[in-house]
Motif scaffolding. Structure first.
Motif, mmCIF file in Angstrom:
data_model
loop_
_atom_site.group_PDB
_atom_site.id
_atom_site.type_symbol
_atom_site.label_atom_id
_atom_site.label_comp_id
_atom_site.label_asym_id
_atom_site.label_seq_id
_atom_site.Cartn_x
_atom_site.Cartn_y
_atom_site.Cartn_z
ATOM 1 N N PHE A 331 0.828 -1.213 0.000
ATOM 2 C CA PHE A 331 0.000 0.000 0.000
ATOM 3 C C PHE A 331 0.854 1.252 0.000
ATOM 4 N N SER A 332 0.410 2.236 -0.807
ATOM 5 C CA SER A 332 1.105 3.521 -0.807
ATOM 6 C C SER A 332 0.197 4.683 -0.417
ATOM 7 N N SER A 333 -1.107 4.680 -0.867
ATOM 8 C CA SER A 333 -1.985 5.812 -0.524
ATOM 9 C C SER A 333 -3.433 5.481 -0.864
ATOM 10 N N TRP A 334 -4.369 6.261 -0.261
ATOM 11 C CA TRP A 334 -5.791 6.213 -0.603
ATOM 12 C C TRP A 334 -6.136 7.401 -1.482
ATOM 13 N N THR A 335 -7.038 7.186 -2.427
ATOM 14 C CA THR A 335 -7.638 8.280 -3.187
ATOM 15 C C THR A 335 -9.148 8.165 -3.041
ATOM 16 N N TYR A 336 -9.779 9.268 -2.627
ATOM 17 C CA TYR A 336 -11.228 9.299 -2.422
ATOM 18 C C TYR A 336 -11.879 9.855 -3.676
ATOM 19 N N GLN A 337 -12.768 9.066 -4.309
ATOM 20 C CA GLN A 337 -13.325 9.462 -5.599
ATOM 21 C C GLN A 337 -14.566 8.627 -5.899
ATOM 22 N N GLN A 338 -15.300 8.981 -6.966
ATOM 23 C CA GLN A 338 -16.400 8.151 -7.452
ATOM 24 C C GLN A 338 -15.800 6.856 -7.991
ATOM 25 N N THR A 339 -16.308 5.741 -7.529
ATOM 26 C CA THR A 339 -15.695 4.449 -7.825
ATOM 27 C C THR A 339 -16.762 3.460 -8.271
ATOM 28 N N GLU A 340 -16.469 2.717 -9.298
ATOM 29 C CA GLU A 340 -17.413 1.737 -9.822
ATOM 30 C C GLU A 340 -17.177 0.370 -9.182
ATOM 31 N N TYR A 341 -18.285 -0.324 -8.895
ATOM 32 C CA TYR A 341 -18.221 -1.662 -8.319
ATOM 33 C C TYR A 341 -19.139 -2.607 -9.090
ATOM 34 N N ASP A 342 -18.687 -3.814 -9.285
ATOM 35 C CA ASP A 342 -19.501 -4.882 -9.849
ATOM 36 C C ASP A 342 -20.313 -5.489 -8.706
ATOM 37 N N VAL A 343 -21.645 -5.429 -8.811
ATOM 38 C CA VAL A 343 -22.503 -5.910 -7.728
ATOM 39 C C VAL A 343 -23.354 -7.104 -8.167
ATOM 40 N N THR A 344 -22.930 -7.788 -9.214
ATOM 41 C CA THR A 344 -23.713 -8.908 -9.748
ATOM 42 C C THR A 344 -23.984 -9.960 -8.684
ATOM 43 N N ASP A 345 -22.949 -10.444 -8.015
ATOM 44 C CA ASP A 345 -23.126 -11.476 -6.990
ATOM 45 C C ASP A 345 -23.798 -10.918 -5.737
ATOM 46 N N TYR A 346 -23.557 -9.671 -5.455
ATOM 47 C CA TYR A 346 -24.132 -9.001 -4.280
ATOM 48 C C TYR A 346 -25.660 -9.009 -4.339
ATOM 49 N N LEU A 347 -26.229 -8.894 -5.546
ATOM 50 C CA LEU A 347 -27.676 -8.824 -5.709
ATOM 51 C C LEU A 347 -28.363 -10.167 -5.517
ATOM 52 N N LYS A 348 -27.654 -11.236 -5.721
ATOM 53 C CA LYS A 348 -28.280 -12.558 -5.715
ATOM 54 C C LYS A 348 -28.741 -12.949 -4.309
ATOM 55 N N THR A 349 -29.727 -13.814 -4.267
ATOM 56 C CA THR A 349 -30.174 -14.349 -2.987
ATOM 57 C C THR A 349 -29.012 -15.057 -2.304
ATOM 58 N N ASN A 350 -28.792 -14.719 -1.057
ATOM 59 C CA ASN A 350 -27.668 -15.252 -0.275
ATOM 60 C C ASN A 350 -26.324 -14.820 -0.848
ATOM 61 N N GLY A 351 -26.335 -13.804 -1.709
ATOM 62 C CA GLY A 351 -25.087 -13.295 -2.264
ATOM 63 C C GLY A 351 -24.366 -12.387 -1.287
ATOM 64 N N LYS A 352 -23.140 -12.048 -1.613
ATOM 65 C CA LYS A 352 -22.355 -11.178 -0.749
ATOM 66 C C LYS A 352 -21.337 -10.414 -1.583
ATOM 67 N N LEU A 353 -20.774 -9.399 -0.985
ATOM 68 C CA LEU A 353 -19.688 -8.633 -1.593
ATOM 69 C C LEU A 353 -18.569 -8.562 -0.567
ATOM 70 N N THR A 354 -17.429 -9.120 -0.910
ATOM 71 C CA THR A 354 -16.268 -9.101 -0.023
ATOM 72 C C THR A 354 -15.425 -7.886 -0.339
ATOM 73 N N PHE A 355 -15.051 -7.127 0.693
ATOM 74 C CA PHE A 355 -14.322 -5.877 0.492
ATOM 75 C C PHE A 355 -13.181 -5.758 1.499
ATOM 76 N N ALA A 356 -12.172 -4.991 1.113
ATOM 77 C CA ALA A 356 -11.026 -4.746 1.994
ATOM 78 C C ALA A 356 -11.373 -3.643 2.984
ATOM 79 N N THR A 357 -10.971 -3.811 4.220
ATOM 80 C CA THR A 357 -11.271 -2.820 5.248
ATOM 81 C C THR A 357 -10.096 -1.902 5.555
ATOM 82 N N ASP A 358 -8.894 -2.219 5.040
ATOM 83 C CA ASP A 358 -7.739 -1.345 5.256
ATOM 84 C C ASP A 358 -6.715 -1.609 4.157
ATOM 85 N N GLY A 359 -5.541 -1.025 4.291
ATOM 86 C CA GLY A 359 -4.519 -1.139 3.263
ATOM 87 C C GLY A 359 -3.390 -2.076 3.615
ATOM 88 N N THR A 360 -3.655 -3.039 4.472
ATOM 89 C CA THR A 360 -2.605 -3.991 4.842
ATOM 90 C C THR A 360 -2.506 -5.092 3.798
#
Length: 652
Positions: A331-360
């Motif tokens: 990790f070197s830095s964060w940039t705060y901006q409008q960001t696109e995400y693929d939510v195909t699996d997130y929408l499904k029944t029992n679906g989920k979206l796995t995301f990073a919570t920090d820069g480690t």
């Protein structure tokens, strides 16, 4: 004898005086006929008047009947209306008491009989004429659809006269159900139906699962939100190695404090840049201690000067060498901006979206990663799963709706186009992704964590000043409900979020519509017409915030409602909150107008709050907008609406 025969013969041939005899004989039936007409006319007028009184009595009695229960209140009301319209003794009628019964569910029957004295026919033995009437009043046999648009914002958890407002609302909804239960039974018996839909609303609505179940293509597969991107451009370092450990001596004698500063001097970097090895000359107290050790560093044993305030000084010097793994990046830095995400699996029944919570952690390739992609690419980093709660962001709109009185929905305002079937991303809805939302300064397209400072951060902190999101209970489409099912549902309503009337009314209109993505309501069902109603209840005025994550995203960064100058004062210094509120209020008026244009009757209730012109104007008529100060009044208001929706009518 001969004389008598001659007399009779003369009389037989003499016609003088015959008319008088004939007239005398004809007066009797003529008198009977005229007398019958007069007396029967009076009886007819009495019966007509009694029938009108009967109709009024049955309607009045049915109107006050609650829970399909025939009691003294119902009977007394019916008798009072009958007596008012046909006072005792009118037309000389004999005293009588109307009999009020309930022959079947939902029906009031009134029977009354008396006798009217005759004026002429009594000369012939007819002293009275009987008069009897009968009438029923019941509820109209028309299909009925009702959508409840219910404010479930945080203030609904506040008490009024010792009862939480949400509990009073729950009781009021069930009172409405009980008021209409008889008509529901009648309609079912006739192959017809009475249905309820419910839209709990706050800063958004929970309708996503309903939309997705109707057609998965109605939801976007990608969404762009205010978020942050992690840059993993730096080569990952390997564990450093130490070499060249030796004493380094200060030239001359110095004080204890000066010696301490000498030992604690900053590292001297060298080598590089990565992936070429980097070095650092490091200084410490001894070969075994990073810290300053006075007995070893100042006036140490064997030093040339060990007395006085200035003595000899030394430090331990070591060379730290770091090499780099060219196959790993960090990790070197964060940039705060409008960001696109693929939510195909997130929408499904029992679906989920796995995301990073920090820069480690480490990645095998360099470059920027959104939080979802980073979770898939990182090794050793911290990640979490997010499941969809069903709440949505509205489809695309325009920023030209800035208040005013026009009810014309502009082209491109897809959010207000109630019956528009999605055919592009602009016309599809987005799922809410609260764990991915990070705000930045208003009006900026991007920023680093340094420049953003305290104004950047996850929306999850639930603070109105720096960011907030809320998701109410899931809405329900029109359906025939049992009492227990509706009771369970309304008792599960949660109170959360701020008051955005526009999103509630938009979806109330969608659920009551005969078209659009659901098309649940009807004009005709089973050969009988359909009546449509929206009951809109709120305990407060419209709100609008720059930092709330709701149905239009985060206004300070998404800028869907106010546009590029949002969340900063305009040239005249006007309040941005007031400007945003005016825009949302205009959307609310447009949504109300759209619902009424669908031949829907709109009712508005202000609970523990006054109604402003926007709310009263939303109702279909002034009589369909009212307030309720407490639980008792709210229950009475819902019962009253149920009574009027029932549409009383005479059945015979």
């Amino acid at each position: 004898m001969a004389f008598l025969c001659r007399l009779l013969a003369r009389l037989l041939h003499d016609h003088k005086g015959n008319v008088l005899a004939i007239v005398g004989a004809g007066l009797v039936p003529l008198t009977i006929m005229i007398g019958s007409g007069v007396d029967l006319s009076r009886a007819y007028m009495a019966k007509s008047k009694m029938q009108s009184a009967c109709d009024a009595a049955s309607l009045a009695a049915r109107r006050v009947m609650k829970n399909d229960s025939l009691n003294d209140t119902v009977r007394n009301t019916g008798q009072e209306f009958f007596t008012f319209n046909f006072p005792q003794g009118q037309y000389g009628a004999q005293a009588f008491t109307p009999v009020i019964t309930k022959p079947e569910a939902g029906v009031i029957r009134v029977n009354a009989s008396t006798a009217i004295p005759t004026a002429i026919m009594r000369l012939f033995g007819f002293e009275t004429l009987p008069v009897a009437v009968s009438c029923d009043a019941s509820l109209n046999f028309v299909n009925t659809d009702i959508v409840l648009v219910l404010d479930v914002t945080g203030s609904m958890n506040d008490p009024v006269d010792g009862t939480r407002k949400i509990e009073a609302l729950q009781d009021a909804v069930m009172a409405l159900y009980d008021e209409l239960a008889p008509i529901q039974t009648q309609l079912t018996a006739q192959g017809l139906r009475l249905r309820y839909g419910v839209v709990p609303y706050s800063s958004t609505v929970n309708v996503g699962r309903l939309v997705y179940a109707q057609n998965p293509n109605y939801m976007r597969k990608n969404t762009t939100v205010p978020s942050r991107v992690a840059r993993f451009d730096d080569y990952a370092p390997k564990p450093p190695t130490l070499s060249g450990g030796q004493w380094e001596y200060y030239s001359g004698s110095i004080s204890n404090n000066q010696c301490q500063n000498y030992v604690n001097a900053d590292d001297v970097p060298g080598g590089g840049p990565p992936p070429t090895a980097t070095t650092a000359v490091k200084y410490q107290g001894t070969s075994s201690s990073d810290a300053y050790v006075q007995s070893e560093n100042w006036g140490y044993t064997g030093a040339s000067d060990r007395s006085g305030s200035n003595q000899s000084c030394r430090r331990w010097r070591v060379l730290e060498t770091t090499t780099y793994d060219t196959s790993k990046r960090q990790f070197s830095s964060w940039t705060y901006q409008q960001t696109e995400y693929d939510v195909t699996d997130y929408l499904k029944t029992n679906g989920k979206l796995t995301f990073a919570t920090d820069g480690t952690g480490r990645t095998s390739t360099p470059g920027p990663f959104n939080l979802k992609d980073l979770a898939a690419a990182v090794t050793g980093g911290s990640v979490a799963d997010m499941t969809w709660n069903g709440c949505i962001e509205e489809r695309d709109t325009v920023t030209s709706i800035d208040g005013g009185t026009s009810m014309t929905i502009p082209s491109g305002a897809n959010d207000l186009n109630i019956d528009l079937i999605p055919n592009s991303d602009a016309t599809r809805w987005r799922p809410m992704v609260p764990n991915l939302i990070y705000t930045r300064n208003a009006g900026t397209t991007s920023g680093t964590s340094t420049s953003i400072g305290t104004t950047s951060g996850s929306i999850m902190n639930n603070s109105y000043s720096s960011g907030y999101w809320a998701c109410p209970s899931e809405a329900r489409r029109l359906a025939v409900w049992s009492r227990s099912a509706l009771d369970t549902y309304v008792k599960g309503l949660e109170t959360v979020g701020g008051t955005y009337h526009d999103i509630g009314m938009i979806w109330g209109a969608r659920l009551i519509s005969t078209g659009g993505i659901f098309g649940d309501s009807c004009d005709v069902y089973n050969g009988m017409p359909c009546n449509r109603h929206v009951i809109f209840m709120t305990d407060g005025d419209q709100t609008a915030y720059c930092n709330v994550y709701g149905s239009y995203g985060v206004e300070r960064n998404d800028m869907r409602v106010k546009g590029a100058t949002n969340c900063t004062s305009d040239d005249q210094g006007n309040s941005v909150t007031a400007q945003l509120r005016a825009r949302h209020e205009q959307r609310f008026r447009m949504a109300c107008n759209a619902a009424k244009n669908m031949n829907t009757s709109v009712w508005v209730i202000g609970f523990d709050t006054a109604l402003n012109s926007n709310l009263t104007g939303c109702a279909s008529s002034p009589g369909q907008a009212d307030t309720a100060a407490n639980r008792t009044a709210l229950i009475a208001k819902f019962r009253e609406i149920g009574n009027q929706i029932g549409a009383l009518r005479l059945t015979q």
